[in-house]
Scaffold this motif. Structure first.
Motif, short mmCIF file in Angstrom:
data_model
loop_
_atom_site.label_atom_id
_atom_site.label_comp_id
_atom_site.label_asym_id
_atom_site.label_seq_id
_atom_site.Cartn_x
_atom_site.Cartn_y
_atom_site.Cartn_z
N UNK A 27 0.76 -1.24 0.02
CA UNK A 27 0.08 0.00 0.06
C UNK A 27 0.77 1.28 0.15
N UNK A 28 1.95 1.20 0.67
CA UNK A 28 2.83 2.22 0.62
C UNK A 28 4.12 2.08 0.47
N UNK A 29 4.79 1.81 -0.86
CA UNK A 29 6.26 1.24 -0.95
C UNK A 29 7.10 2.36 -0.37
N UNK A 30 8.26 1.77 0.18
CA UNK A 30 8.97 2.69 0.76
C UNK A 30 8.94 2.87 2.43
N UNK A 31 7.82 2.48 2.74
CA UNK A 31 7.62 2.51 4.27
C UNK A 31 8.37 1.44 4.92
N UNK A 32 9.18 1.91 5.85
CA UNK A 32 9.94 0.90 6.44
C UNK A 32 9.21 0.11 7.83
N UNK A 33 9.29 -1.16 7.36
CA UNK A 33 8.52 -2.01 8.35
C UNK A 33 9.32 -3.10 9.16
N UNK A 34 9.23 -3.24 10.42
CA UNK A 34 9.94 -4.48 11.08
C UNK A 34 8.84 -5.08 11.73
N UNK A 35 9.05 -6.37 11.65
CA UNK A 35 8.45 -7.47 12.57
C UNK A 35 9.13 -7.99 13.67
N UNK A 36 8.47 -8.11 14.85
CA UNK A 36 9.28 -8.59 16.01
C UNK A 36 8.40 -9.96 16.18
N UNK A 37 9.23 -10.95 16.26
CA UNK A 37 8.87 -12.41 16.67
C UNK A 37 9.45 -13.23 17.54
N UNK A 38 8.80 -13.43 18.75
CA UNK A 38 9.59 -14.15 19.75
C UNK A 38 10.15 -15.61 19.38
N UNK A 39 9.76 -16.11 18.46
CA UNK A 39 9.97 -17.53 18.30
C UNK A 39 11.27 -17.43 17.29
N UNK A 40 11.91 -18.64 16.82
CA UNK A 40 12.99 -18.69 15.87
C UNK A 40 12.25 -18.84 14.77
N UNK A 41 11.09 -18.84 14.42
CA UNK A 41 10.53 -18.82 12.88
C UNK A 41 9.09 -18.18 12.93
N UNK A 42 8.51 -18.06 11.81
CA UNK A 42 7.07 -17.82 11.86
C UNK A 42 6.14 -18.82 11.99
N UNK A 43 4.99 -18.29 12.41
CA UNK A 43 3.78 -19.24 12.31
C UNK A 43 3.94 -20.57 13.48
N UNK A 44 4.42 -20.26 14.64
CA UNK A 44 4.71 -21.31 15.67
C UNK A 44 3.50 -21.47 16.58
N UNK A 45 2.48 -20.71 16.55
CA UNK A 45 1.58 -20.96 17.60
C UNK A 45 0.03 -21.26 16.38
N UNK A 46 -0.91 -20.18 16.83
CA UNK A 46 -2.04 -20.54 16.24
C UNK A 46 -2.11 -20.82 14.50
N UNK A 47 -1.25 -20.00 13.82
CA UNK A 47 -1.01 -20.09 12.58
C UNK A 47 -0.65 -21.57 12.03
N UNK A 48 0.11 -22.23 12.81
CA UNK A 48 0.87 -23.21 12.51
C UNK A 48 0.16 -24.51 13.38
N UNK A 49 -0.89 -24.33 14.21
CA UNK A 49 -1.19 -25.40 14.80
C UNK A 49 -3.00 -25.35 14.68
N UNK A 50 -3.33 -25.37 13.47
CA UNK A 50 -4.76 -25.54 13.33
C UNK A 50 -4.93 -26.72 12.04
N UNK A 51 -6.10 -26.99 11.78
CA UNK A 51 -6.65 -27.93 10.82
C UNK A 51 -6.39 -27.44 9.33
N UNK A 52 -5.90 -26.30 9.01
CA UNK A 52 -5.66 -25.75 7.73
C UNK A 52 -6.84 -25.61 6.82
N UNK A 53 -8.04 -25.38 7.41
CA UNK A 53 -9.44 -24.97 6.69
C UNK A 53 -9.31 -23.85 6.18
N UNK A 54 -9.83 -23.52 5.00
CA UNK A 54 -10.19 -22.28 4.31
C UNK A 54 -11.60 -22.30 4.38
N UNK A 55 -11.86 -21.57 5.29
CA UNK A 55 -13.45 -21.27 5.60
C UNK A 55 -14.31 -20.62 4.71
#
Length: 405
Positions: A27-55
Motif C-alpha cells: 500500500x505504501x512502498x518505501x515504508x520501513x516495516x519491522x516485524x518482531x517475533x519471539x520465536x525462532x521462525x514464523x507461524x509457531x502457534x495459532x497459524x501453524x497449529x490448526x486444521x488448515x481449513x479455508x472457511x
C-alpha cells in the motif's frame, strides 16, 4: 527529532502480523516495516497449529467483520496459493445433523449461507453418501467453497514477500518493554535491543492483551487460552473420509465441535476438543505456567464463563481425559471409526478474548490509541481471511503513523 529505526513496528510473526507487514509494503512502498517475533521462525502457534481449513463464511452473522473478511479472504487465499505454488485444495464440506434437535439449526445455517451469498446445497440422508459414503446423518448441507491449505507455508511466503519489498522480519525478538514519547514508540526486546518506530501494531495473538498493557493501554478484555486437542486417523483408515465433515455447531459457543478434515497431505485430522489451557502456550496438560494460570483464574470473566457453561465444559473435559469418550463423539458422524483408529496429533491453543462479564468475543476486535493499533481478537477465520485483515490493519497503521498525542 526522534531517530526512527522503522516507520511501522509489528509485534507478532503469525499470519496476521506477516500479512499486515506485506500489505503495508504494497500500500505504501518505501515504508520501513519491522516485524518482531519471539520465536525462532514464523507461524509457531495459532497459524501453524490448526486444521488448515479455508472457511467459506457460512457460520458468521451477515454484516459482521468475520463474514465480510471470510467471504473475500477465502477466494483470495485460494488465488494466493495458486500464484505461489502452495499446497491447497477446494474440497467442499458437509455440515451434518445427526439428531432431530439439530435440524432447525441446520436450516438456519442454510438461510445464513444464502444471506452471505454462499452456494449451499441441502442433502437428505441418502444424498450424504454421494459425498461421504461412511458418514451417517439425518440431513446435511454441502458448502462447495470450503477448502484446505498449508497456512504455515502461506505465512512463510508472506514473510518472504514482505522482506523482498524491504521489510525486516526479526526472529528471537520478544518485546519486553514498550514506551511512547512524543512522536515515537519504542520497544525494548528481551535481548536488550531498542527499536523506535512512528507506529506500533500489536498482532501478538495469545499475548495481545499483555502487549496492550505493556503499551500502557487497557485492552478491556483478557485472553483466556483454550487448547484444541486433535487426533488423526490411522493411515489405513483415511479412506473413511473424502473431504471435510462438520457437526451442526452450537450457536452458544465460538467452537465448531469435533470435525473431520482431510488435509493437503492426505491425512485426516479429527478434532478439536476444546479445554482450558494451563498456559498461554499450553499444548498439553503437563505445561503449566503459574503466573499465566493465576492471571486467568483471577479474571472475573473466566469464572463467569465457567458458571455459565460448566455442562458444556464438563463434556469437553471428559473427552480430553478419555479417548473412549472422544471416540464416541466422532462415531456420531463416522460410525465405523474405532478407538484404535485414532492417533494423537499436535494440539493448538486458541486465543479467545473474554470480556469481564464473561462474554466470549465472537468477532474481530481492534483497538487504537495514539500511534498504536491493537488486534485483540482474531478468531477463526483469521487464517482464511488474513489477506483482507492484513490490508485493514495496514490501513489503520498507516493512519496511526501520522497521528500525534
Amino acid at each position: 527529532m526522534a531517530a526512527y529505526e522503522c516507520d511501522v513496528l509489528v509485534i507478532g510473526g503469525g499470519i496476521v502480523g506477516l500479512s499486515t507487514a506485506y500489505a503495508i509494503t504494497r500500500a505504501a512502498p518505501g515504508t520501513r516495516v519491522t516485524v518482531l517475533e519471539k520465536e525462532s521462525g514464523p507461524a509457531r502457534h495459532q497459524t501453524g497449529r490448526n486444521s488448515g481449513v479455508i472457511h467459506s463464511g457460512i457460520y458468521y452473522r451477515p454484516g459482521s467483520l468475520k463474514a465480510r473478511f471470510a467471504m473475500r479472504g477465502a477466494a483470495e487465499m485460494v488465488k494466493f496459493c495458486v500464484e505461489h505454488g502452495i499446497a491447497h485444495e477446494v474440497t467442499g464440506k458437509l455440515i451434518v445433523a445427526t439428531e432431530r434437535a439439530e435440524l432447525p439449526r441446520l436450516h438456519a445455517l442454510v438461510q445464513r449461507g444464502r444471506e452471505n451469498g454462499i452456494p449451499v446445497r441441502e442433502l437428505g440422508r441418502a444424498q450424504i453418501a454421494e459425498f461421504e459414503p461412511h458418514v451417517r446423518g439425518l440431513a446435511a448441507i454441502h458448502v462447495g467453497t470450503t477448502g484446505v491449505c498449508d497456512f504455515g507455508s502461506v505465512a512463510r511466503r508472506l514473510a518472504e514477500l514482505a522482506t523482498d519489498a524491504g521489510a525486516s522480519v526479526r526472529y528471537g525478538a520478544e518485546a519486553r518493554v514498550i514506551g511512547r514519547r512524543g512522536s515515537a514508540v519504542a520497544v525494548r526486546t528481551a535481548a536488550g535491543e531498542v527499536v523506535r518506530a512512528r507506529a506500533l501494531v500489536n498482532c501478538a495473538g495469545l499475548r495481545c492483551d499483555h502487549v496492550a498493557r505493556l503499551a500502557g493501554d487497557d485492552p478491556g478484555m483478557r485472553i483466556v487460552p483454550f487448547r484444541g486437542e486433535y487426533f488423526e486417523l490411522a493411515p489405513s483408515r483415511t479412506d473413511l473420509v473424502r473431504g471435510l465433515v462438520y457437526p451442526v455447531p452450537d450457536p452458544a459457543f465460538p467452537f465448531l465441535g469435533v470435525h473431520l478434515t482431510r488435509g493437503v497431505g492426505g491425512g485426516v485430522h479429527v478434532g478439536p476438543n476444546a479445554v482450558p489451557a494451563l498456559a498461554r502456550e499450553g499444548y498439553d496438560w503437563r505445561t503449566v505456567r503459574p503466573g499465566e494460570l493465576a492471571g486467568t483464574l483471577g479474571y472475573p470473566g473466566a469464572w463467569r464463563i465457567a458458571r455459565r457453561h460448566w455442562r458444556y465444559g464438563a463434556g469437553e473435559l471428559r473427552r480430553s481425559l478419555s479417548k473412549r469418550a472422544f471416540t464416541e463423539s466422532v462415531r456420531r458422524l463416522l460410525p465405523e471409526v474405532a478407538e484404535d483408529d485414532l492417533i494423537p496429533a499436535a494440539a493448538g491453543v486458541r486465543a479467545q478474548a473474554v470480556l469481564r462479564d464473561g462474554t466470549l468475543v465472537d468477532d474481530f476486535l481492534f483497538a487504537e490509541s495514539p500511534r498504536v493499533v491493537h488486534v485483540l481478537n482474531a478468531p477463526s477465520p483469521a487464517a482464511t481471511a488474513s489477506l483482507p485483515i492484513g490490508r485493514e490493519v495496514a490501513r489503520r497503521a498507516l493512519a496511526a503513523m501520522g497521528g500525534g498525542e
